[in-house]
Design a protein around this motif. Structure first.
Motif, PDB file in Angstrom:
ATOM      1  N   HIS A 183       0.635  -1.031  -0.015  1.00  0.00           N
ATOM      2  CA  HIS A 183      -0.036   0.219  -0.175  1.00  0.00           C
ATOM      3  C   HIS A 183       0.812   1.273  -0.183  1.00  0.00           C
ATOM      4  O   HIS A 183       0.500   2.377   0.541  1.00  0.00           O
ATOM      5  CB  HIS A 183      -1.004   0.465   1.277  1.00  0.00           C
ATOM      6  N   GLY A 184       2.190   1.436  -0.186  1.00  0.00           N
ATOM      7  CA  GLY A 184       2.634   2.485  -0.246  1.00  0.00           C
ATOM      8  C   GLY A 184       3.638   2.675   0.936  1.00  0.00           C
ATOM      9  O   GLY A 184       3.835   1.062   2.325  1.00  0.00           O
ATOM     10  N   LEU A 185       4.175   3.223   1.245  1.00  0.00           N
ATOM     11  CA  LEU A 185       5.484   3.733   2.419  1.00  0.00           C
ATOM     12  C   LEU A 185       4.010   4.166   3.437  1.00  0.00           C
ATOM     13  O   LEU A 185       3.894   4.367   2.850  1.00  0.00           O
ATOM     14  CB  LEU A 185       6.319   4.806   2.076  1.00  0.00           C
ATOM     15  N   PRO A 186       4.621   3.378   4.643  1.00  0.00           N
ATOM     16  CA  PRO A 186       3.397   3.884   5.446  1.00  0.00           C
ATOM     17  C   PRO A 186       3.469   5.410   6.281  1.00  0.00           C
ATOM     18  O   PRO A 186       5.069   6.616   5.299  1.00  0.00           O
ATOM     19  CB  PRO A 186       4.274   2.980   6.908  1.00  0.00           C
ATOM     20  N   SER A 187       3.070   5.603   6.556  1.00  0.00           N
ATOM     21  CA  SER A 187       3.013   7.303   7.443  1.00  0.00           C
ATOM     22  C   SER A 187       4.001   7.629   8.334  1.00  0.00           C
ATOM     23  O   SER A 187       3.725   8.981   8.709  1.00  0.00           O
ATOM     24  CB  SER A 187       1.350   7.992   7.915  1.00  0.00           C
TER      25      SER A 187
END
Length: 522
Positions: free
Chosen positions: A55-59
């Motif tokens: 899901h992409g890079l974490p926040s």
């Protein structure tokens, strides 16, 4: 309709035949492995038992980065690459250029951390030259073997790239000469095979598949030759012609002169804010972040996004590493957007077919198999017309062995990977398994005049046995992969079982399929 004189037609037939025959066996290997390599990542995920959903890079990237920066020498802060692993962990790579004592070349030496994105716990820490670290990832052994086999036929650099580049050019010659020598190209698109077991039937099938696949053949041949020659031959030649042999001047012209580094300490801008800003601009989650000159007033952030909204190419954004100001989009080639940069950026998606997810990959895989069929039937047709020669009879045997031996060898590599996985050494055994299976296929082909039936049984046995072997050597069960959403594992298992069953039924007596094969021509 293309009208040519009889003499020119004969010349084109000779060019078409020899270009596809002299390098035909290697060309078949490149095309077939290319079709398989389209799903190399999915095959790698299947061999590992599934990968985490991305899901992409974490926040929480900034917090984890700061926690690990103090664990390495500040010299490694010059370049930091942030991404994710196949298991879903955050990957932090702190690196700097250094001379490799083994190769004598300047390579990136790195500290690589795999971090749990939820807790910040360090799951793994590696130190060494990046090329060695990547080559030592045992879980990716099968995936990387398939890619290396397609890209350079496992021939040492740079000769492997030269070889596949020449094969790409040979494919272009065969495709273009095939178009020119067919007088009725549009009619060839609807050619119906005229009867099983006849030479004309095989020719019709060859023409039919080739006619529909001409644009795809030329596209793949051109893009493949580009990738093979661009770095290994293209850059040195351009540097020699346009820059008097000064490759550094070429790089500075294409990429731009690096800005002078301001060594004054400066805090890094919030990565979480930059990633959010970049995601809104691109319409997708970032995949990778490159940080240059971390902790100085000259720091720069480069954020990479994949293609979205049906686009063929991704987006790259640049930000100031201190003020987090948006500096614009970075072109693939050069310092400013241009037609050349746009053309180069299209090469990868058009060659690998990964621009529309599973749909485009499936299409590229099917067209790749059709190209392999065209190459195979082309060699068989060329040989059948010269059967009176002892030399061509031997080549006919080599063609038969290669057509079946390569799939057997690829399946043998997968078998070796699974057998070696419990011992933790699949990197060495995967190519060994390929060679052992290839030698077995060659021995089987030399022992019988027409070994096709035995070849089919071997392929069927390997296809049916691989899902079982995967599970017996520690792979996840179907219920486990379904609960985890690892559908590629179940899909490849089912495809192998179905393929093996169909090949087994092909030799079963009394079946409709076999009756059709033995049906005499009218």
């Amino acid at each position: 309709m293309i009208v040519l004189s009889q003499e020119r037609t004969k010349r084109l037939v000779a060019v078409h035949g020899w270009s596809g025959t002299v390098l035909g066996l290697l060309l078949y290997a490149v095309v077939l492995t290319g079709a398989v390599a389209v799903f190399a990542h999915e095959i790698g995920s299947w061999s590992r038992g599934g990968d985490a959903t991305r899901h992409g890079l974490p926040s929480t990237v900034h917090r984890h980065l700061e926690a690990h920066m103090g664990l390495v020498d500040p010299a490694y802060h010059a370049e930091v690459i942030i991404g994710t692993t196949d298991a879903g962990a955050l990957r932090l790579s702190f690196q700097q250029p250094m001379t490799n004592p083994e190769s004598g070349q300047i390579e990136d030496h790195a500290h690589v951390f795999h971090v749990d994105p939820a807790t910040g716990e360090t799951l793994r820490h590696q130190e060494g030259f990046l090329r060695a670290l990547r080559a030592g990832e045992a879980g990716a052994a099968l995936e990387r073997f398939l890619i290396d086999l397609h890209v350079r036929l496992y021939v040492p650099e740079p000769w492997g790239l030269f070889l596949t580049g020449v094969l790409g050019l040979a494919m272009m010659v065969a495709a273009i000469s095939g178009v020119l020598m067919h007088r009725h190209l549009l009619r060839d698109l609807y050619t119906a095979p005229r009867g099983r077991g006849l030479l004309s039937d095989k020719r019709d099938r060859h023409v039919l598949a080739a006619a529909w696949g001409v644009p795809f053949s030329i596209l793949l041949a051109f893009t493949g030759a580009f990738f093979s020659f661009a770095l290994s031959l293209g850059l040195p030649v351009v540097a020699m012609v346009a820059f008097g042999g000064d490759q550094q001047a070429l790089i500075e012209t294409v990429i731009g002169n690096p800005e002078a580094v301001d060594p004054r300490p400066a805090p890094l801008a919030s990565l979480d804010y930059v990633l959010h800003d970049s995601a809104e601009r691109a319409g997708s989650q970032p995949r990778t972040v490159l940080i240059e000159n971390t902790g100085t007033a000259s720091s720069r952030l480069t954020v990479f996004h994949g293609a979205t909204g049906g686009g063929l190419t991704g987006t790259t954004h640049m930000f100031d590493g201190v003020s987090r100001a948006f500096l614009g989009e970075k072109p693939t080639l050069g310092t400013k957007p241009s037609a050349g940069s746009a053309a180069v950026s299209l090469m990868a998606p058009l060659h690998f077919g990964n621009f529309a997810g599973l749909a485009s990959k499936t299409t590229w895989f099917a067209l790749g198999l059709a190209m392999a069929f065209v190459v195979a039937t082309g060699m068989q047709l060329w040989v059948r017309r010269r059967q009176e020669s002892r030399l061509w009879q031997c080549f006919d045997r080599a063609v038969a062995i290669t057509l079946w031996g390569l799939p057997i060898a690829l399946l043998g590599a997968a078998v070796a990977f699974f057998l070696a996985r419990p011992a933790g050494d699949p990197l060495w055994w995967t190519p060994v398994g390929f060679l052992v299976a290839a030698c077995g296929a060659i021995a089987l082909g030399l022992g019988r005049r027409d070994p096709a039936a035995r070849y089919r049984r071997v392929v069927a046995l390997l296809c049916i046995g691989l899902p079982v072997l995967r599970h017996l050597t520690g792979g996840a069960s179907w219920s486990e992969v379904l609960l985890l959403g690892q559908f590629e594992v179940l899909t490849i298992d089912l495809l192998l079982l179905i393929s093996g069953s169909l090949l087994s039924l092909a030799d079963a007596p009394g079946l409709f399929l076999r009756a059709r094969v033995l049906e005499p021509a009218e």
